[in-house]
Design an enzyme around this catalytic site. Structure first.
Site, short mmCIF file in Angstrom:
data_model
loop_
_atom_site.label_atom_id
_atom_site.label_comp_id
_atom_site.label_asym_id
_atom_site.label_seq_id
_atom_site.Cartn_x
_atom_site.Cartn_y
_atom_site.Cartn_z
NE ARG A 178 42.87 46.69 41.79
CZ ARG A 178 43.69 45.65 41.76
NH1 ARG A 178 43.59 44.70 42.69
NH2 ARG A 178 44.63 45.56 40.85
CG ASP A 207 46.12 48.05 42.89
OD1 ASP A 207 46.36 48.35 41.70
OD2 ASP A 207 46.33 46.93 43.36
CG HIS A 279 49.16 47.07 40.64
ND1 HIS A 279 47.99 46.96 39.95
CD2 HIS A 279 49.83 45.91 40.44
CE1 HIS A 279 47.93 45.76 39.36
NE2 HIS A 279 49.04 45.11 39.63
CG ASP A 342 51.55 42.85 41.96
OD1 ASP A 342 51.89 43.86 42.60
OD2 ASP A 342 50.37 42.60 41.67
CD GLU A 343 49.25 41.69 37.92
OE1 GLU A 343 48.69 40.75 37.35
OE2 GLU A 343 48.63 42.53 38.61
CD1 TRP A 409 52.35 37.09 42.70
CD2 TRP A 409 50.50 36.73 41.47
NE1 TRP A 409 52.45 37.84 41.56
CE2 TRP A 409 51.33 37.65 40.78
CE3 TRP A 409 49.28 36.37 40.90
CZ2 TRP A 409 50.98 38.20 39.54
CZ3 TRP A 409 48.93 36.91 39.67
CH2 TRP A 409 49.77 37.81 39.00
CE1 TYR A 434 46.54 34.90 44.44
CE2 TYR A 434 45.60 36.23 42.68
CZ TYR A 434 46.64 35.96 43.56
OH TYR A 434 47.76 36.74 43.54
CG ASP A 436 40.27 36.93 42.79
OD1 ASP A 436 40.89 35.90 43.14
OD2 ASP A 436 40.72 37.74 41.96
CD1 TRP A 484 43.74 38.83 43.90
CD2 TRP A 484 44.32 40.93 44.39
NE1 TRP A 484 45.08 38.83 44.20
CE2 TRP A 484 45.47 40.11 44.51
CE3 TRP A 484 44.45 42.29 44.66
CZ2 TRP A 484 46.72 40.60 44.88
CZ3 TRP A 484 45.70 42.78 45.04
CH2 TRP A 484 46.81 41.95 45.14
CD GLU A 486 40.50 42.98 40.41
OE1 GLU A 486 40.16 42.24 41.37
OE2 GLU A 486 41.65 42.98 39.93
C1 ACM Z 1 48.68 39.63 42.05
O1 ACM Z 1 47.71 38.86 42.02
N1 ACM Z 1 48.86 40.51 41.09
C2 ACM Z 1 49.65 39.59 43.12
#
Ligand code: ACM
Ligand code: ZN
Length: 623
Positions: A178, A207, A279, A342-343, A409, A434, A436, A484, A486
């Site tokens: 990011r 990502d 991602h 993930d996601e 997570w 986390y 962030d 993270w 961002e």
């Molecule tokens: C995550 O926070 N998407 C692993």
């Protein structure tokens, strides 16, 4: 104002209110030490060992590696004292001994025994890694400001410390996709891990918004995938605006090797993460034929989750990932590789003829089983390279790959489920770890993704869930926090978000619950902040922000105000008339009562200077 009138209190409080506990400093009485993470066993004694001209370091047993560690210690002590403390193979007199002989087996691989007396200091362990940890403890036994004391010497309190970690995986993840950070900063980040006795650096390298690792076979990944044409301005919203600043960068394979070697010298394993099947937009921008639709794509400029993922029905996807992972496996000695997982939306897979054909051919139930097929296939391939896989907890969906470890997570449920299936687990729940997330009230913090994860909240986390049996709990291999990035364009902000929460994480990861103590941790943090200051780290002072808890007693037309911080015995000044508090304002000693409308403004001070933000809360008494 008369009693029994209807009392309405309007409290303007954006953040969360936590109750202030009674101050318990019993654990800290009389100690001269401020070690973080707190060791397993500490016995203090009167007197001290003195570092002075003529002191030397002797190594006992061991090899070149121990000699190197001793040289690092020697250089560090010289930088503090100004005089040389040379490494010798045998010496008498005032000596620091580093020994790989006769350490108790109970110390295992990462434990050390440190004995400091007026006659000498001995650090003993079974491995060089553990000697390195003992050395971090020696650093913390020195005065945090490193100043020479009287008569040109520095003293180390007499103490016997026998120490080993609670968990084998103690780590942090850094997202360099990011936002990209230079190699030198990555090394600095590794230094921070090392001083906190952590042993895993999880490097999030790919990502949607950037591919950050040179892959010789696929040059487009860094020619195209490492660069985006702009970045979302401000917080994620429905009305998105972008700057047009090209952002990106990547690490060459030489730089990767350099970082891995740097980390190794600090006994830190580097776990690379190559995200799949989701991602993946940066990779798909470089090689759109690996997607379900064929693209074209642009490297992501905004955050969140993208629908375009690697096509699971296309053999070329697996050929590509296997070639990428072959280079990755050669670059990273780590026995485990993070494959993301993930996601990963199933939107494209649901309508892709190739993906649907794969589902049919493999007899899979749905797209979740297709993801499971994907991960299992990658696991099988990596096993041929002698690498295990770890993935985010979504890899449980559709069935875990046989040897996969799980990084939990989305809370702890995934970790619990995996441990019950006898799969290894690293806990990193977004509820506590986390980094962030905001660490203070959002109004007083730089932009973050959300959340509210104070120093105390991090500290309170116990990675081994109570739901597990003793046998299942053995699968909890450890714990890590994730950053993270961002909303973290600069390295200074990385430091701000990570520090001092890394100190709390260190204690969560290393210290046995019986030795953890929040009140004492706050006391020890005061010296830790001094260490950070000395290193020039841009750490957050949000632990000094004052929280206001207001309890209303309507029947007595009374509001009781309690002020607290996440710092040790804070010196808090406050006003009730809306003016800015200063050292001439009222001193907060204990909870106080309000009987009329007031604006409480409070702040913590240290050495006469405000530290942390001013907290404001209006209390309105009305009919
Ligand atoms: C995550 O926070 N998407 C692993
Ligand atoms: Zn497809």
């Amino acid at each position: 104002m008369k009693r029994n009138r209807l009392l309405t209190l309007i409290c303007f409080l954006a953040g969360m209110v936590l109750s202030a506990e009674a101050q318990d400093t019993s654990a800290s009485k009389g100690t001269r030490l401020s070690l973080i993470p707190q060791p397993l066993n500490v016995i203090e004694a009167p007197g001290s060992f003195s570092l002075k001209p003529g002191t030397s370091i002797v190594i006992d047993g061991g090899d070149k590696e121990l000699k190197r560690t001793a040289s690092i210690l020697s250089a560090h002590l010289k930088s503090l004292t100004g005089f040389s403390i040379p490494v010798k193979t045998g010496a008498k007199g005032n000596v620091i001994t580093l020994s790989l002989k006769d350490a108790p087996d109970s110390l295992e691989k990462e434990g050390y025994l440190l004995v400091s007396t007026p006659e000498g200091l001995t650090l003993r362990a079974n491995t060089n890694q553990a000697i390195f940890y003992g050395m971090q403890t020696i650093y913390q036994l020195l005065p945090p400001n490193g100043e020479l004391q009287a008569s040109n010497q520095i003293t180390i309190p007499a103490v016997t410390i026998s120490d080993k970690p609670r968990y084998g995986w103690r780590g942090m993840m850094l997202d360099v996709c990011r936002h990209f950070y230079p190699v030198d900063f990555v090394k600095q980040f590794i230094d921070y891990l090392a001083m906190h006795k952590m042993n895993n650096f999880h490097w999030h390298l790919t990502d949607d918004q950037g591919w950050r690792i040179e892959i010789k076979k696929y040059p487009n990944l860094t020619k195209t995938g490492a660069w985006r044409e702009g970045t979302l301005i401000g917080a994620y919203s429905n009305d998105q605006k972008f700057d047009s600043v090209r952002h990106g960068g990547f690490y060459t394979q030489d730089q990767i090797r350099e970082v891995v070697a740097y980390a190794k010298e600090r006994y830190i394993n580097v776990v690379p993460e190559i995200e799949m099947p989701g991602h993946a937009v940066a990779a798909l921008s470089s090689y759109p034929e690996l997607s379900c639709t064929g693209g074209p794509f642009k490297v992501g400029k905004t955050w969140g989750v993208y629908d375009d993922v690697f096509c699971a029905g296309n053999e070329k996807t697996f050929e590509f990932l296997e070639n990428v992972l072959t280079e990755v496996a050669e670059l990273f000695p780590s026995s485990i590789i993070h494959i993301g997982g993930d996601e990963s939306p199933k939107t494209r897979w649901k309508v892709c003829p190739k993906c649907q054909a794969r589902i049919k051919a493999e007899g899979l139930k749905d797209e979740h089983e297709l993801q499971s097929y994907f991960i299992k296939r990658i696991e099988k391939f990596l096993l041929t390279k002698n690498k295990d896989i770890i993935g985010w907890d979504e890899i449980l969906e559709g069935g875990l790959a046989p040897n996969a470890a799980v990084m939990s997570w989305r809370g702890t449920e995934g970790g619990i489920a995996a441990a019950k299936q006898h799969h290894e687990v690293v806990m990193s729940p977004n509820s506590h770890l986390y980094f962030d997330h905001y660490q203070g009230k959002a109004s007083g913090e730089p932009l973050a993704i959300g959340g509210y994860t104070t120093l105390e909240r991090v500290y309170s986390y116990d990675p081994t869930p109570a739901e597990l049996t003793k046998e299942e709990a053995k699968f909890i291999k450890g714990v890590q926090a994730n950053l993270w990035t961002e909303y973290i364009p600069e390295t200074e902000k990385v430091e701000y978000m990570v520090m001092p929460r890394m100190a709390a994480l260190a204690e969560v990861a290393w210290t046995q619950p019986s030795e953890k103590n929040w009140e004492d941790f706050k006391r020890r943090m005061e010296d830790q902040y001094g260490r950070y200051d000395k290193m020039g780290i841009n750490y957050s002072k949000s632990a000094y922000n004052v929280r206001q808890k207001i309890v209303i007693e309507s029947a007595r037309s009374r509001a009781t105000v309690t002020l607290s911080t996440d710092s040790d015995q804070p010196q808090i000044f406050y006003t009730l008339d809306g003016s800015e508090p200063n050292t001439g304002s009222k001193t907060y000693l204990k909870p106080f009562d309000l009987f009329r409308t007031a604006t409480v403004k409070a702040a913590a001070f240290k050495n006469g200077k405000q530290i942390g933000k001013t907290s404001v809360q209006s209390v309105v008494f009305d009919k």
